[in-house]
Motif scaffolding. Sequence first.
Motif, PDB file in Angstrom:
ATOM      1  N   SER A  44      -1.871   5.683  -4.938  1.00 21.72           N
ATOM      2  CA  SER A  44      -1.018   5.163  -6.007  1.00 21.72           C
ATOM      3  C   SER A  44      -0.308   3.882  -5.571  1.00 21.72           C
ATOM      4  O   SER A  44      -0.253   2.900  -6.315  1.00 21.72           O
ATOM      5  CB  SER A  44      -0.002   6.227  -6.410  1.00 21.72           C
ATOM      6  OG  SER A  44       0.835   5.757  -7.427  1.00 21.72           O
ATOM      7  N   GLN A  45       0.218   3.889  -4.351  1.00 23.73           N
ATOM      8  CA  GLN A  45       0.895   2.695  -3.831  1.00 23.73           C
ATOM      9  C   GLN A  45      -0.068   1.525  -3.699  1.00 23.73           C
ATOM     10  O   GLN A  45       0.288   0.385  -3.990  1.00 23.73           O
ATOM     11  CB  GLN A  45       1.519   2.995  -2.464  1.00 23.73           C
ATOM     12  CG  GLN A  45       2.670   3.947  -2.521  1.00 23.73           C
ATOM     13  CD  GLN A  45       3.153   4.321  -1.131  1.00 23.73           C
ATOM     14  OE1 GLN A  45       2.435   4.163  -0.138  1.00 23.73           O
ATOM     15  NE2 GLN A  45       4.375   4.833  -1.050  1.00 23.73           N
ATOM     16  N   TRP A  46      -1.289   1.792  -3.275  1.00 22.78           N
ATOM     17  CA  TRP A  46      -2.287   0.738  -3.109  1.00 22.78           C
ATOM     18  C   TRP A  46      -2.642   0.111  -4.455  1.00 22.78           C
ATOM     19  O   TRP A  46      -2.696  -1.100  -4.593  1.00 22.78           O
ATOM     20  CB  TRP A  46      -3.526   1.304  -2.417  1.00 22.78           C
ATOM     21  CG  TRP A  46      -4.581   0.302  -2.107  1.00 22.78           C
ATOM     22  CD1 TRP A  46      -4.441  -0.828  -1.348  1.00 22.78           C
ATOM     23  CD2 TRP A  46      -5.933   0.334  -2.529  1.00 22.78           C
ATOM     24  NE1 TRP A  46      -5.638  -1.494  -1.271  1.00 22.78           N
ATOM     25  CE2 TRP A  46      -6.573  -0.801  -1.981  1.00 22.78           C
ATOM     26  CE3 TRP A  46      -6.689   1.223  -3.296  1.00 22.78           C
ATOM     27  CZ2 TRP A  46      -7.922  -1.072  -2.191  1.00 22.78           C
ATOM     28  CZ3 TRP A  46      -8.019   0.951  -3.496  1.00 22.78           C
ATOM     29  CH2 TRP A  46      -8.623  -0.189  -2.949  1.00 22.78           C
ATOM     30  N   LEU A  47      -2.817   0.950  -5.456  1.00 20.54           N
ATOM     31  CA  LEU A  47      -3.158   0.438  -6.787  1.00 20.54           C
ATOM     32  C   LEU A  47      -1.993  -0.311  -7.423  1.00 20.54           C
ATOM     33  O   LEU A  47      -2.201  -1.223  -8.220  1.00 20.54           O
ATOM     34  CB  LEU A  47      -3.618   1.578  -7.693  1.00 20.54           C
ATOM     35  CG  LEU A  47      -4.979   2.165  -7.330  1.00 20.54           C
ATOM     36  CD1 LEU A  47      -5.243   3.416  -8.147  1.00 20.54           C
ATOM     37  CD2 LEU A  47      -6.086   1.142  -7.527  1.00 20.54           C
ATOM     38  N   ASN A  48      -0.766   0.062  -7.063  1.00 21.06           N
ATOM     39  CA  ASN A  48       0.415  -0.637  -7.584  1.00 21.06           C
ATOM     40  C   ASN A  48       0.730  -1.913  -6.813  1.00 21.06           C
ATOM     41  O   ASN A  48       1.633  -2.663  -7.187  1.00 21.06           O
ATOM     42  CB  ASN A  48       1.647   0.274  -7.540  1.00 21.06           C
ATOM     43  CG  ASN A  48       1.578   1.387  -8.538  1.00 21.06           C
ATOM     44  OD1 ASN A  48       0.977   1.237  -9.593  1.00 21.06           O
ATOM     45  ND2 ASN A  48       2.178   2.513  -8.219  1.00 21.06           N
ATOM     46  N   ASP A  53      -4.211  -3.598   1.651  1.00 17.84           N
ATOM     47  CA  ASP A  53      -5.553  -3.057   1.885  1.00 17.84           C
ATOM     48  C   ASP A  53      -5.705  -2.489   3.289  1.00 17.84           C
ATOM     49  O   ASP A  53      -6.229  -1.385   3.465  1.00 17.84           O
ATOM     50  CB  ASP A  53      -6.625  -4.139   1.681  1.00 17.84           C
ATOM     51  CG  ASP A  53      -6.694  -4.660   0.258  1.00 17.84           C
ATOM     52  OD1 ASP A  53      -6.100  -4.039  -0.644  1.00 17.84           O
ATOM     53  OD2 ASP A  53      -7.353  -5.687   0.050  1.00 17.84           O
ATOM     54  N   TYR A  54      -5.280  -3.260   4.265  1.00 23.48           N
ATOM     55  CA  TYR A  54      -5.440  -2.825   5.654  1.00 23.48           C
ATOM     56  C   TYR A  54      -4.764  -1.475   5.900  1.00 23.48           C
ATOM     57  O   TYR A  54      -5.368  -0.561   6.475  1.00 23.48           O
ATOM     58  CB  TYR A  54      -4.875  -3.880   6.607  1.00 23.48           C
ATOM     59  CG  TYR A  54      -4.991  -3.480   8.055  1.00 23.48           C
ATOM     60  CD1 TYR A  54      -6.184  -3.649   8.747  1.00 23.48           C
ATOM     61  CD2 TYR A  54      -3.901  -2.903   8.718  1.00 23.48           C
ATOM     62  CE1 TYR A  54      -6.296  -3.257  10.082  1.00 23.48           C
ATOM     63  CE2 TYR A  54      -4.012  -2.508  10.043  1.00 23.48           C
ATOM     64  CZ  TYR A  54      -5.208  -2.694  10.713  1.00 23.48           C
ATOM     65  OH  TYR A  54      -5.313  -2.295  12.024  1.00 23.48           O
ATOM     66  N   SER A  55      -3.540  -1.337   5.448  1.00 22.49           N
ATOM     67  CA  SER A  55      -2.800  -0.088   5.674  1.00 22.49           C
ATOM     68  C   SER A  55      -3.459   1.082   4.956  1.00 22.49           C
ATOM     69  O   SER A  55      -3.574   2.181   5.515  1.00 22.49           O
ATOM     70  CB  SER A  55      -1.352  -0.232   5.200  1.00 22.49           C
ATOM     71  OG  SER A  55      -0.692  -1.221   5.945  1.00 22.49           O
ATOM     72  N   TYR A  56      -3.907   0.857   3.727  1.00 18.40           N
ATOM     73  CA  TYR A  56      -4.558   1.935   2.974  1.00 18.40           C
ATOM     74  C   TYR A  56      -5.863   2.356   3.652  1.00 18.40           C
ATOM     75  O   TYR A  56      -6.111   3.550   3.840  1.00 18.40           O
ATOM     76  CB  TYR A  56      -4.815   1.495   1.533  1.00 18.40           C
ATOM     77  CG  TYR A  56      -5.485   2.552   0.696  1.00 18.40           C
ATOM     78  CD1 TYR A  56      -4.868   3.774   0.459  1.00 18.40           C
ATOM     79  CD2 TYR A  56      -6.746   2.344   0.146  1.00 18.40           C
ATOM     80  CE1 TYR A  56      -5.474   4.761  -0.296  1.00 18.40           C
ATOM     81  CE2 TYR A  56      -7.355   3.315  -0.619  1.00 18.40           C
ATOM     82  CZ  TYR A  56      -6.723   4.524  -0.836  1.00 18.40           C
ATOM     83  OH  TYR A  56      -7.326   5.495  -1.583  1.00 18.40           O
ATOM     84  N   PHE A  57      -6.675   1.387   4.051  1.00 13.03           N
ATOM     85  CA  PHE A  57      -7.946   1.706   4.696  1.00 13.03           C
ATOM     86  C   PHE A  57      -7.724   2.383   6.047  1.00 13.03           C
ATOM     87  O   PHE A  57      -8.450   3.308   6.413  1.00 13.03           O
ATOM     88  CB  PHE A  57      -8.805   0.451   4.836  1.00 13.03           C
ATOM     89  CG  PHE A  57      -9.547   0.096   3.573  1.00 13.03           C
ATOM     90  CD1 PHE A  57      -8.928   0.143   2.332  1.00 13.03           C
ATOM     91  CD2 PHE A  57     -10.864  -0.307   3.622  1.00 13.03           C
ATOM     92  CE1 PHE A  57      -9.601  -0.191   1.172  1.00 13.03           C
ATOM     93  CE2 PHE A  57     -11.559  -0.640   2.469  1.00 13.03           C
ATOM     94  CZ  PHE A  57     -10.927  -0.575   1.242  1.00 13.03           C
ATOM     95  N   GLU A  58      -6.729   1.944   6.788  1.00 11.83           N
ATOM     96  CA  GLU A  58      -6.412   2.586   8.064  1.00 11.83           C
ATOM     97  C   GLU A  58      -5.953   4.028   7.860  1.00 11.83           C
ATOM     98  O   GLU A  58      -6.291   4.918   8.639  1.00 11.83           O
ATOM     99  CB  GLU A  58      -5.341   1.797   8.816  1.00 11.83           C
ATOM    100  CG  GLU A  58      -5.869   0.553   9.492  1.00 11.83           C
ATOM    101  CD  GLU A  58      -6.867   0.871  10.592  1.00 11.83           C
ATOM    102  OE1 GLU A  58      -6.567   1.701  11.473  1.00 11.83           O
ATOM    103  OE2 GLU A  58      -7.973   0.283  10.550  1.00 11.83           O
TER     104      GLU A  58
END
Length: 83
Positions: A44-48, A53-58
């Motif tokens: 949800s945070q990534w889409l908002n 990107d880096y933090s979400y993928f990690e």
Amino acid sequence: MSIASDNNLLWVPPDISDLLTVSVQGDADDNTVQGMLIINGAASQWLNGTLDDYSYFELLNHFGIDPFRFVGEVEEHMALLMR
């Protein structure tokens, strides 16, 4: 099986972040459930735009999810919807 397919049975959730959610079995331990909650919150945070990107993928990688495959399936799904 990929969520993106050519069988004309594409599912579109009311909230697009639902495409990036994960679930666990009912008998999962507390750590696994906590991981699920973290991953789903991060989606949800990534889409908002509040998580890069880096933090979400990690984060996905940390929990054993191949981020490129996981997000790639969602991208395929959306591309099929827009055709």
